[in-house]
Design a protein around this motif. Sequence first.
Motif, PDB file in Angstrom:
ATOM      1  N   ILE A 164      16.681   1.116 -11.785  1.00 28.45           N
ATOM      2  CA  ILE A 164      15.745   0.845 -10.685  1.00 28.45           C
ATOM      3  C   ILE A 164      15.212   2.168 -10.123  1.00 28.45           C
ATOM      4  O   ILE A 164      15.976   3.107  -9.899  1.00 28.45           O
ATOM      5  N   LYS A 165      13.914   2.239  -9.920  1.00 28.50           N
ATOM      6  CA  LYS A 165      13.272   3.481  -9.480  1.00 28.50           C
ATOM      7  C   LYS A 165      12.745   3.408  -8.049  1.00 28.50           C
ATOM      8  O   LYS A 165      12.329   4.430  -7.492  1.00 28.50           O
ATOM      9  N   ILE A 166      12.728   2.215  -7.466  1.00 33.41           N
ATOM     10  CA  ILE A 166      12.095   2.041  -6.156  1.00 33.41           C
ATOM     11  C   ILE A 166      13.055   1.366  -5.188  1.00 33.41           C
ATOM     12  O   ILE A 166      13.693   0.364  -5.540  1.00 33.41           O
ATOM     13  N   GLY A 167      13.167   1.928  -3.979  1.00 31.07           N
ATOM     14  CA  GLY A 167      14.067   1.376  -2.972  1.00 31.07           C
ATOM     15  C   GLY A 167      13.351   1.121  -1.657  1.00 31.07           C
ATOM     16  O   GLY A 167      12.397   1.829  -1.317  1.00 31.07           O
ATOM     17  N   ILE A 168      13.830   0.104  -0.947  1.00 32.01           N
ATOM     18  CA  ILE A 168      13.345  -0.156   0.413  1.00 32.01           C
ATOM     19  C   ILE A 168      14.545  -0.109   1.355  1.00 32.01           C
ATOM     20  O   ILE A 168      15.575  -0.734   1.086  1.00 32.01           O
ATOM     21  N   ILE A 169      14.419   0.651   2.434  1.00 27.76           N
ATOM     22  CA  ILE A 169      15.497   0.772   3.421  1.00 27.76           C
ATOM     23  C   ILE A 169      15.114  -0.019   4.668  1.00 27.76           C
ATOM     24  O   ILE A 169      14.083   0.257   5.286  1.00 27.76           O
ATOM     25  N   ALA A 170      15.953  -0.985   5.031  1.00 23.72           N
ATOM     26  CA  ALA A 170      15.738  -1.789   6.238  1.00 23.72           C
ATOM     27  C   ALA A 170      17.046  -1.880   7.017  1.00 23.72           C
ATOM     28  O   ALA A 170      17.418  -2.926   7.526  1.00 23.72           O
ATOM     29  N   THR A 171      17.728  -0.757   7.110  1.00 27.61           N
ATOM     30  CA  THR A 171      19.003  -0.665   7.826  1.00 27.61           C
ATOM     31  C   THR A 171      18.767  -0.145   9.243  1.00 27.61           C
ATOM     32  O   THR A 171      17.673   0.330   9.558  1.00 27.61           O
TER      33      THR A 171
ATOM     34  N   VAL B  37       0.840  -1.201   0.000  1.00 24.61           N
ATOM     35  CA  VAL B  37       0.000   0.000   0.000  1.00 24.61           C
ATOM     36  C   VAL B  37       0.876   1.253   0.000  1.00 24.61           C
ATOM     37  O   VAL B  37       0.621   2.208  -0.741  1.00 24.61           O
ATOM     38  N   GLY B  38       1.943   1.232   0.777  1.00 22.55           N
ATOM     39  CA  GLY B  38       2.872   2.362   0.788  1.00 22.55           C
ATOM     40  C   GLY B  38       3.558   2.560  -0.553  1.00 22.55           C
ATOM     41  O   GLY B  38       3.723   3.695  -1.022  1.00 22.55           O
ATOM     42  N   LEU B  39       3.957   1.457  -1.178  1.00 24.96           N
ATOM     43  CA  LEU B  39       4.630   1.549  -2.476  1.00 24.96           C
ATOM     44  C   LEU B  39       3.674   2.030  -3.569  1.00 24.96           C
ATOM     45  O   LEU B  39       4.011   2.908  -4.374  1.00 24.96           O
ATOM     46  N   GLN B  40       2.461   1.460  -3.586  1.00 20.69           N
ATOM     47  CA  GLN B  40       1.512   1.821  -4.642  1.00 20.69           C
ATOM     48  C   GLN B  40       1.078   3.285  -4.532  1.00 20.69           C
ATOM     49  O   GLN B  40       0.744   3.915  -5.532  1.00 20.69           O
ATOM     50  N   ARG B  41       1.078   3.781  -3.309  1.00 20.81           N
ATOM     51  CA  ARG B  41       0.735   5.187  -3.118  1.00 20.81           C
ATOM     52  C   ARG B  41       1.758   6.095  -3.791  1.00 20.81           C
ATOM     53  O   ARG B  41       1.451   7.228  -4.163  1.00 20.81           O
ATOM     54  N   MET B  42       3.001   5.606  -3.920  1.00 22.14           N
ATOM     55  CA  MET B  42       4.060   6.421  -4.544  1.00 22.14           C
ATOM     56  C   MET B  42       4.149   6.216  -6.049  1.00 22.14           C
ATOM     57  O   MET B  42       4.454   7.156  -6.778  1.00 22.14           O
TER      58      MET B  42
ATOM     59  N   ARG C 275       2.269  -3.128 -14.232  1.00 23.56           N
ATOM     60  CA  ARG C 275       3.592  -3.601 -14.648  1.00 23.56           C
ATOM     61  C   ARG C 275       4.291  -4.104 -13.390  1.00 23.56           C
ATOM     62  O   ARG C 275       3.723  -4.056 -12.310  1.00 23.56           O
ATOM     63  N   VAL C 276       5.528  -4.599 -13.543  1.00 24.53           N
ATOM     64  CA  VAL C 276       6.286  -5.025 -12.370  1.00 24.53           C
ATOM     65  C   VAL C 276       7.496  -4.112 -12.208  1.00 24.53           C
ATOM     66  O   VAL C 276       8.326  -3.991 -13.109  1.00 24.53           O
ATOM     67  N   TRP C 277       7.588  -3.449 -11.060  1.00 18.09           N
ATOM     68  CA  TRP C 277       8.702  -2.552 -10.757  1.00 18.09           C
ATOM     69  C   TRP C 277       9.817  -3.328 -10.056  1.00 18.09           C
ATOM     70  O   TRP C 277       9.567  -4.043  -9.089  1.00 18.09           O
TER      71      TRP C 277
ATOM     72  N   ARG D 277       1.409  -7.723  -7.120  1.00 14.65           N
ATOM     73  CA  ARG D 277       0.883  -6.402  -6.760  1.00 14.65           C
ATOM     74  C   ARG D 277       1.796  -5.298  -7.320  1.00 14.65           C
ATOM     75  O   ARG D 277       1.681  -4.151  -6.941  1.00 14.65           O
ATOM     76  N   GLY D 278       2.711  -5.690  -8.215  1.00  9.80           N
ATOM     77  CA  GLY D 278       3.444  -4.671  -8.968  1.00  9.80           C
ATOM     78  C   GLY D 278       4.913  -4.517  -8.618  1.00  9.80           C
ATOM     79  O   GLY D 278       5.586  -3.639  -9.169  1.00  9.80           O
ATOM     80  N   PHE D 279       5.436  -5.370  -7.713  1.00 11.52           N
ATOM     81  CA  PHE D 279       6.801  -5.142  -7.241  1.00 11.52           C
ATOM     82  C   PHE D 279       7.579  -6.450  -7.121  1.00 11.52           C
ATOM     83  O   PHE D 279       7.012  -7.478  -6.745  1.00 11.52           O
ATOM     84  N   MET D 280       8.866  -6.392  -7.432  1.00  5.23           N
ATOM     85  CA  MET D 280       9.734  -7.542  -7.253  1.00  5.23           C
ATOM     86  C   MET D 280      11.094  -7.055  -6.763  1.00  5.23           C
ATOM     87  O   MET D 280      11.710  -6.185  -7.388  1.00  5.23           O
ATOM     88  N   ILE D 281      11.520  -7.598  -5.647  1.00  9.19           N
ATOM     89  CA  ILE D 281      12.837  -7.238  -5.110  1.00  9.19           C
ATOM     90  C   ILE D 281      13.885  -7.989  -5.917  1.00  9.19           C
ATOM     91  O   ILE D 281      13.994  -9.211  -5.830  1.00  9.19           O
ATOM     92  N   THR D 282      14.653  -7.242  -6.718  1.00 10.36           N
ATOM     93  CA  THR D 282      15.607  -7.872  -7.636  1.00 10.36           C
ATOM     94  C   THR D 282      17.042  -7.479  -7.311  1.00 10.36           C
ATOM     95  O   THR D 282      17.962  -7.863  -8.043  1.00 10.36           O
ATOM     96  N   ALA D 283      17.245  -6.720  -6.251  1.00  6.24           N
ATOM     97  CA  ALA D 283      18.609  -6.376  -5.817  1.00  6.24           C
ATOM     98  C   ALA D 283      18.576  -6.180  -4.305  1.00  6.24           C
ATOM     99  O   ALA D 283      17.676  -5.521  -3.780  1.00  6.24           O
TER     100      ALA D 283
END
Lengths: 207, 207
Positions: B148-155, A198-203, B82-84, B107-113
Amino acid sequence: MAKQQIPDIVIGRLPIYLRALNYLIAEGRRITSSQELGDRLGISSAQIRKDLSHFGEFGKQGTGYDIVFLRDQLQQILKVDRVWDVALVGAGNLGKAIADYPGFVGRGFMITAIFDVDPAKIGRPMGIHNVIVQHVDELAATIQARGIKIGIIATPAEHAQGVARTMAEAGIRAILNYAPITIAVPAGVYIQHIDPVVGLQRMTYYL
Amino acid sequence: MAKQQIPDIVIGRLPIYLRALNYLIAEGRRITSSQELGDRLGISSAQIRKDLSHFGEFGKQGTGYDIVFLRDQLQQILKVDRVWDVALVGAGNLGKAIADYPGFVGRGFMITAIFDVDPAKIGRPMGIHNVIVQHVDELAATIQARGIKIGIIATPAEHAQGVARTMAEAGIRAILNYAPITIAVPAGVYIQHIDPVVGLQRMTYYL
């Protein structure tokens, strides 16, 4: 001042202010301003002053806020000047990450009960407090016996509503739901949903 | 209709509607109504109709919404038809749970890195797509090379701002931040924060 007069969106910003104040304290700071807080948080200083004014007078024009005093006040307002027991249901990867998360301690919450249905997990310790995982059949009795008021749901989506119902009937008043489904709760029970998609799709809308 | 005319709070509800429609499809349903959606989501039917009316005419009075059609429209509007590719930084317990999370796919996303600094993790596969963890030194070059246009931070919190800066400079446009700290991003970069304690503290106020 009656609580119902304060908009929920204001309440929602208080934990953000509290978190920022704790970072300032960790940096050894003593005094801050609505301007500095606003710059750090991307919120206008006028908004911060207005939000805080709902609860009293915390700073003086020109001298700023005493950080520890304001932190203590916000902790009291949010009722996290104590430690709440939390019951976690779901001990899979997500539940494990939640149980291992060090960020609850010192912010008002401690996961003291964990439940699952997997025989391989039940009876074993989990998380930073080495809580012994119990069968979910014991959820209601444990909540009632210990007077637990806060629950976290980290089950697959199809079990989330049932778990929420059991929690609410046993006395849970606030639920944090990580299952990717909207859950209904009875009146008087609060729920917040955490769904990363939901957070990602909002962006992506804006890309 | 210009995008800037649509309030961000409306955009924020569209992923919730999309999620509910996908559950209805999984249940084998074909037609729904703003009333049914509202009952499921705890949102008024009038609000749902008003939100959707920003984007066109999706249903007819008395006949309801064609679920698949509305789902497809919302996916297009949110650009998740699409898949980001997604770059994840942080391969600890939280990062592992995110990489293992099956809810991104479809749901549109795949963690590829995936990136970390721990030599014990680098070079090993992680998550449901068996992505090989890279050293965070390779973050910028990988983002640029793959677009890549989308990042997730889990640091940990203390590294989050630096990672966000690297991401933004390399071309990331949307960041989902799990580190418990408010991060600043340049104009044109979107950020959403996920902090479970903020969700919990928002509820304890009412207890």
